[in-house]
Scaffold this active site. Structure first.
Site: not given
Length: 442
Positions: A270-271, A340, A312, A62, A337
């Site tokens: 990894p997320r 991207e 990031g 977000e 996403n």
């Protein structure tokens, strides 16, 4: 609202002790409980002071969505104070890294009356803006009691989540009707919101502001990244981004099946940060040697797998990719996403679980810009096909990049909506032709 608070309090009493045992849940606990730092109280205590615009971005995804809008708002209205709240530690850390120079970054309070009231009374915001669909009924109600305008940007309601909202529409409908403006990503979302809360909702189809933040890095930055990773422009690089439990093993197994002798490289991102060490172990158990971003390591030999163990950086890393897999899709998470990698015309593979991003996925499929696989076996087949067919890679990537460029422009429309709600100026949204996620032009 009294019954809602009773339920929330009961949940807090029952679940709270268990949450305290989890490190992730303890991030920002004092602020979440409504304890406002003295520096924040002092900054905003003056009745005549500039009131902030409060953005709530629950986590990393977000915040990344809101980032181009936050930058644009600060550039155009540098005198306007901004507060950014997050719920997760990763989201808060990213907000501090990127926005601390012009915004106060805090943790979002629990949706209990004393927690939210303390923050609203301390900040006295001129506007609250929710990023995507993080609807907390008590918080929304307290904003309305204080006559604080509340808006939503990048609003989304997937077909799956719509079922729950619609089932409890007598509860969620009045809450949504308390919003002064709701900016949604597509006409599909707009229709679903109307079915929950009625045709008179203050809806605007803005497009997806996250797309506006997808700008390619420069050639020199790309060369610098290639050098840092010890990659050559001729390497075939497979990047698996935002992966979840079970997906890393599937990705590694698919990568193993690629034929030699082409020089191929695998990068896994990894997320969730708390899984970084575990994923390093998964790489070792698969017979590879992990090379970690956090330790400033690089590819050294064929048996290496690069672990992007930082938040990031994934968007920039896609610039060196040959093929990308976007996680949260082989496991039933709902997708992340998937657009991207298309910033760099990189072809995208995803699993079947795309319910959180269905409208975008449908649009990309309609434009021949997304490959959907059902399992690890199909992932291996499609990965080999793309690695061996440069023309197919170029075609898929080009179609996706063209669609992305046509879909950008939502930031200016969202900015206009916020300016109007906050009284920053009297701008009226201009008529802009924008292709929605379902291919319609508005």
């Amino acid at each position: 609202m009294f019954a809602y608070y009773i339920v929330m309090l009961a949940i807090a009493v029952l679940v709270g002790p268990f949450l305290l045992l989890k490190r992730r849940a303890r991030y920002g606990m004092p602020q979440k409980l409504g304890i406002v730092p003295e520096a924040i109280k002092e900054k905003y205590k003056s009745p005549d002071g500039v009131k902030p615009i409060w953005f709530h971005a629950v986590s990393v995804g977000e915040f990344n969505a809101a980032w181009p809008l936050l930058k644009r708002l600060n550039d155009k209205h540098p005198q306007q104070t901004i507060v950014i709240s997050s719920t997760t530690g990763a989201g808060h850390k990213l907000a501090l890294e990127r926005a601390a120079s012009f915004a106060d970054c805090i943790y979002f309070p629990y949706d209990l009356p004393w927690c939210t009231a303390n923050w609203l009374d301390a900040l006295r915001p001129k506007l609250v803006t929710i990023v995507e669909t993080e609807i907390w009924p008590g918080f929304v109600n307290q904003c309305k009691e204080r006559t604080i305008p509340i808006t939503m940007i990048n609003g989304r309601m997937s077909p799956r989540s719509f079922g729950s909202y619609y089932r409890f529409r007598t509860f969620f409908g009045p809450i949504l009707r308390n919003f002064d403006a709701i900016g949604v990503q597509s006409t599909g979302e707009s229709e679903r919101y109307k079915k929950v809360a009625g045709d008179n909702l203050p809806l605007q189809v803005l497009g997806n502001i996250k797309f506006d933040g997808l700008k390619p890095i420069s050639r020199s930055e790309q060369d610098e990244l290639l050098n840092r990773l010890n990659l050559s422009p001729d390497d075939l690089v497979f990047i698996a981004g935002s992966t979840h439990e079970g997906e890393e093993a599937a990705v590694i197994n698919a990568f193993k099946k690629l034929p030699e002798p082409k020089r191929k490289r695998l990068i896994i991102a990894p997320r969730h940060p708390e899984r970084f060490d575990k994923v390093a172990d998964i790489i070792r158990l698969a017979g590879f040697r992990p090379r970690r971003f956090s330790e400033n390591e690089k590819f050294e030999q064929e048996g290496n797998v690069y672990l992007l163990d930082a938040i990031g950086h994934l968007a920039k890393f896609y610039s060196v990719a040959t093929v990308a897999f976007v996680g949260g899709t082989l496991t039933p998470i709902g997708g992340h996403n998937i657009v991207e990698p298309l910033t760099y015309s990189v072809p995208v593979i995803a699993g079947p679980h795309l319910h959180k991003t269905k409208d975008v996925a449908d649009a990309l499929k309609a434009h021949n810009a997304l490959i959907i696989v059902q399992d690890e076996k199909e992932l291996a087949q499609q990965l080999e096909l793309l690695f061996n067919d440069a023309n197919l890679r170029e075609q898929l990537g080009r179609h996706g990049n063209e669609w992305l460029k046509e879909s950008q422009g939502a930031v200016e429309r969202a900015l206009t909506m916020i300016e109007k709600a906050a009284g920053l100026n009297s701008a009226v949204p201009e008529t802009i032709q924008v292709e929605t996620a379902q291919g319609e032009r508005r």
